[in-house]
Structures are given as C-alpha cells and as structure tokens.
Write an enzyme that holds these catalytic residues in place. Structure first.
Site, PDB file in Angstrom:
ATOM      1  N   SER A  79      85.485  99.196  50.971  1.00  0.00           N
ATOM      2  CA  SER A  79      85.145  99.486  52.374  1.00  0.00           C
ATOM      3  C   SER A  79      85.242 100.958  52.752  1.00  0.00           C
ATOM      4  O   SER A  79      84.712 101.359  53.777  1.00  0.00           O
ATOM      5  CB  SER A  79      86.114  98.736  53.279  1.00  0.00           C
ATOM      6  OG  SER A  79      85.516  97.590  53.764  1.00  0.00           O
ATOM      7  N   LYS A  82      82.181 102.765  53.654  1.00  0.00           N
ATOM      8  CA  LYS A  82      81.442 102.501  54.895  1.00  0.00           C
ATOM      9  C   LYS A  82      81.417 103.710  55.830  1.00  0.00           C
ATOM     10  O   LYS A  82      80.406 103.991  56.470  1.00  0.00           O
ATOM     11  CB  LYS A  82      82.061 101.302  55.629  1.00  0.00           C
ATOM     12  CG  LYS A  82      81.936  99.992  54.867  1.00  0.00           C
ATOM     13  CD  LYS A  82      82.797  98.908  55.504  1.00  0.00           C
ATOM     14  CE  LYS A  82      82.645  97.561  54.810  1.00  0.00           C
ATOM     15  NZ  LYS A  82      83.575  96.548  55.332  1.00  0.00           N
ATOM     16  N   TYR A 204      74.486  97.787  49.254  1.00  0.00           N
ATOM     17  CA  TYR A 204      75.813  97.637  49.870  1.00  0.00           C
ATOM     18  C   TYR A 204      76.855  97.236  48.810  1.00  0.00           C
ATOM     19  O   TYR A 204      77.938  97.814  48.745  1.00  0.00           O
ATOM     20  CB  TYR A 204      75.746  96.609  51.004  1.00  0.00           C
ATOM     21  CG  TYR A 204      77.106  96.233  51.521  1.00  0.00           C
ATOM     22  CD1 TYR A 204      77.843  97.127  52.308  1.00  0.00           C
ATOM     23  CD2 TYR A 204      77.687  95.011  51.191  1.00  0.00           C
ATOM     24  CE1 TYR A 204      79.122  96.801  52.748  1.00  0.00           C
ATOM     25  CE2 TYR A 204      78.956  94.684  51.640  1.00  0.00           C
ATOM     26  CZ  TYR A 204      79.668  95.568  52.413  1.00  0.00           C
ATOM     27  OH  TYR A 204      80.934  95.252  52.845  1.00  0.00           O
ATOM     28  N   TYR A 256      90.784  98.018  59.464  1.00  0.00           N
ATOM     29  CA  TYR A 256      90.551  96.596  59.749  1.00  0.00           C
ATOM     30  C   TYR A 256      91.121  96.254  61.129  1.00  0.00           C
ATOM     31  O   TYR A 256      91.141  97.124  62.011  1.00  0.00           O
ATOM     32  CB  TYR A 256      91.159  95.713  58.638  1.00  0.00           C
ATOM     33  CG  TYR A 256      90.598  96.013  57.262  1.00  0.00           C
ATOM     34  CD1 TYR A 256      89.258  95.795  56.972  1.00  0.00           C
ATOM     35  CD2 TYR A 256      91.393  96.533  56.255  1.00  0.00           C
ATOM     36  CE1 TYR A 256      88.740  96.069  55.716  1.00  0.00           C
ATOM     37  CE2 TYR A 256      90.884  96.810  54.990  1.00  0.00           C
ATOM     38  CZ  TYR A 256      89.548  96.575  54.738  1.00  0.00           C
ATOM     39  OH  TYR A 256      89.032  96.851  53.501  1.00  0.00           O
ATOM     40  N   VAL A 274      89.646  97.131  50.127  1.00  0.00           N
ATOM     41  CA  VAL A 274      90.388  96.062  49.464  1.00  0.00           C
ATOM     42  C   VAL A 274      90.726  96.375  48.000  1.00  0.00           C
ATOM     43  O   VAL A 274      91.469  95.634  47.375  1.00  0.00           O
ATOM     44  CB  VAL A 274      89.645  94.701  49.547  1.00  0.00           C
ATOM     45  CG1 VAL A 274      89.572  94.192  50.965  1.00  0.00           C
ATOM     46  CG2 VAL A 274      88.263  94.779  48.917  1.00  0.00           C
TER      47      VAL A 274
HETATM   48  N1  GLU Z   1      82.988  94.595  49.039  1.00  0.00           N
HETATM   49  C1  GLU Z   1      83.710  94.125  50.098  1.00  0.00           C
HETATM   50  C2  GLU Z   1      83.033  93.013  50.841  1.00  0.00           C
HETATM   51  O1  GLU Z   1      82.013  93.193  51.429  1.00  0.00           O
HETATM   52  C3  GLU Z   1      84.214  95.213  51.001  1.00  0.00           C
HETATM   53  C4  GLU Z   1      85.539  94.772  51.336  1.00  0.00           C
HETATM   54  C5  GLU Z   1      86.486  95.786  51.895  1.00  0.00           C
HETATM   55  O2  GLU Z   1      86.948  96.701  51.226  1.00  0.00           O
HETATM   56  O3  GLU Z   1      86.834  95.564  53.064  1.00  0.00           O
HETATM   57  O4  GLU Z   1      83.519  91.938  50.866  1.00  0.00           O
END
Ligand code: GLU
Length: 342
Positions: A79, A82, A204, A256, A274
């Site tokens: 994430s 992002k 993504y 988060y 994560v």
């Molecule tokens: N690849 C992860 C997903 O889309 C990103 C998760 C993350 O790091 O929050 O589930």
C-alpha cells in the site's frame, strides 16, 4: 533480485559516531524482542516473511543516512505505493480532474472496504484500495508495458535505484484479488474508471509487488521532505506543486483506519503497507523508513509504530509540536547529543 543500491552507496555518510545512530541502535534493541502482531497471510506469498526482520533507517534532507538492522532486505511495497502513484496521477492529469475521480476524505474503514461516496460515486481517498485502483487507472501510457515502466521509473526517481516486481507475489495478489476486482467493476459501473479494467488491476497488483527495502522507504520520504527532490541524486521525483497533495493525504489517510490516532500521537505524514513497511517524514528535515512484518489488527507494523512514536516524542517531531523537545535533533545528528541518556 535486488539491483545495486546506488543511493545507499552515494549516501553512506553513515555518520557512525553521531549519537543519533546510537539512539537508533538502542531503539532497535528495545523493540526487537516485541512479539506482538501477525505477519499478513491473506496473500499467501506474504506469509513467507520472517517475523524477526526489523530495520530502521533515517535519511535527512541533507543526505545523512542512519540505518540499523535489516535495512537491505527486499520486501514488497504494497500500500505504500498508493501515495506515490497518486502523485504520478496528478502529474499525468491536472488536480481538478484527479479530484473528480478520487476524494481526499478519510474513511475510518478498512483499506479493502467496498465503499464509495454516495453523492459523488468517488472512492473516498487514494489510500484505500478502491481509491488506489482509481488512481492507478489514471496512469497514462500507450499500453500495459509503458504504464508499468512509468510506475517503476517513478520509484527509481524517488529511491535512486532500479526496482523489480516480485513475480510470485504479483501472481498471488492477482489470484486472490477478487475483492479488488469487485471494486474496480463497481467503479466502472459509475464511470469512475476506464474500460481497461484488467490491465489497470494488473498494474495495481504489480505496483503493490514492487520490491523495496527499508533504506528505500527512508529515501522516498526524505525526497518528499526535500520538496520532491531526492537528496542524494538531486533528481526531482515529483513536481513541487503536488508534494503537498501527497503529503496531506499521507497525514490524513496513510495509516489505514488508525490514521486519526496516528496524526494525534505521532504527527508525521506516513504510509504503511501490509508487507510490514512504514515510510514517514518530517517536512524539510528527514525521511524515516521502518520494516517489520508482524502487523496489528489495523494492518500497521507493530514495531514500526513503536519506533515512530518514540522518535516523535523524544525529538519533538510531531508536526504541530510547540513544546521544547526532550532531545534536540540537530545536536543528536551532529554529535553533540548525549547518546546514553535514556
Ligand atoms: N496488495 C494489497 C491489496 O490490495 C495492498 C494491501 C496493503 O498494503 O494495504 O490487498
């Protein structure tokens, strides 16, 4: 496979004698024994990470580097990507257009919740999965290869080295990504994403599977802290006008559904993933990277949070702190701090 880490090489002004280095070593020793948290396993390949891996790296905007522990182990950015891809989308379009496709409002919901703003049909912010997929959709390029190249090149500019994808993790993400797929199709229903859905989902999943290390995490934040220019290579990673966009969504949405408490307690714009990474910055001063795979229930690295809390408190790094800090960062960086006083 990791490629030569040019930034690490160039920046190894490893200020070995500075008390700040001793401070970080003691912080590492303090939190290494912590066994709370659980390594993410909802993507099977992620479960292969070792719970004991633990790295801390700080890079100042004038290029001083301090690293302790497992700072050269590669792991997937997840994430954390992002925030930076959001900056790239802003560069590929203008702010007004991007704002129509993704908002900047914290959700208080889990990162993978299937929720859109009822009034606008937009995902709430670029840090939840729906918003990140909408953001990734905005990355331009004539085909999938060119779009991926642009994303990889983005991270090269931020870190100063080439990056690869961890293919087994990418495939694992893709194989288990139905929830993300559902969000993407829901957004297409509302005209929030284009028709090249599977290509964007692949991009993504690939961006989440980019391999980075703790040193890179400190470097990407040091670059933001330095107004978008990598402090070692001198290369601009993001146009100056968009730094504030990226950094503000990091502050409000980067951790988060712990983001509010994080802003209150730690007060550093940050983003976690994560894979166990956290990148955080003190604008104008430094970037911080931590890596430790065991996560708390919200999905943030347990040891990483502890490290950031201690650093923020001990050096008064909270963005809104107005009280004198217990320790003066400049003194500790330069060598006149007292290393064994805690
Ligand atoms: N690849 C992860 C997903 O889309 C990103 C998760 C993350 O790091 O929050 O589930």
């Amino acid at each position: 496979m990791s490629k030569p880490n040019l930034s690490s090489f160039a920046s190894s002004i490893q200020a070995a004698a500075a008390p700040f280095r001793t401070y970080l070593t003691e912080l590492h020793e303090k939190y290494h024994p912590l066994t709370d948290g659980k390594v993410a396993d909802y993507i099977p390949e992620l479960a292969l990470a070792k719970p004991e891996w633990f790295g801390i790296c700080v890079i100042t905007t004038d290029g001083q580097t301090f690293e302790v522990g497992d700072c050269q182990i590669d792991f997937t950015i997840q994430s954390i990507s992002k925030a930076f891809v959001y900056g790239l989308a802003l560069e590929h379009h203008d702010r007004a257009y991007v704002n129509c496709k993704v908002g900047v409002e914290p959700t208080g919901e889990a990162f993978n919740s299937i929720v859109l703003d009822e009034k606008t049909n937009r995902p709430y912010n670029p840090m939840v999965n729906a918003g990140a997929i909408a953001t990734t959709d905005l990355i331009t390029g004539k085909d999938a290869t060119e779009r991926l190249k642009r994303v990889l090149d983005l991270f090269r500019r931020y870190t100063g080295r080439e990056h690869d994808i961890n293919v087994p993790i990418f495939l694992s993400e893709k194989a288990t990504g139905d929830r993300n797929r559902a969000m993407a199709y829901l957004m297409r229903n509302f005209g929030m994403v284009s028709d090249r859905i599977e290509e964007t989902l692949d991009l993504y999943f690939q961006q989440c599977s980019i391999l980075i290390n703790t040193h890179d995490l400190a470097m990407i934040s040091a670059t933001l802290a330095n107004g978008g220019v990598n402090p070692i290579t001198g290369e601009r990673a993001i146009a100056a006008e968009y730094v504030q966009d990226v950094v503000s969504v990091m502050l409000t949405c980067g951790m988060y559904d712990y983001s509010g408490e994080w802003a209150y307690k730690v007060g550093m714009p940050a983003k976690s993933g994560v894979g166990g990474g956290i990148t955080a910055l003190v604008p104008g001063r430094l970037g911080l990277g931590t890596f430790s795979p065991p996560l708390d229930v919200k999905g943030n690295s347990v040891r990483g949070i502890k490290v950031c809390e201690d650093l923020s408190r001990d050096f008064g790094l909270h963005l809104f702190n107005a009280a004198p800090a217990e320790r003066d960062l400049d003194e500790w960086l330069s060598g006149s701090g007292v290393a064994d006083s805690w």
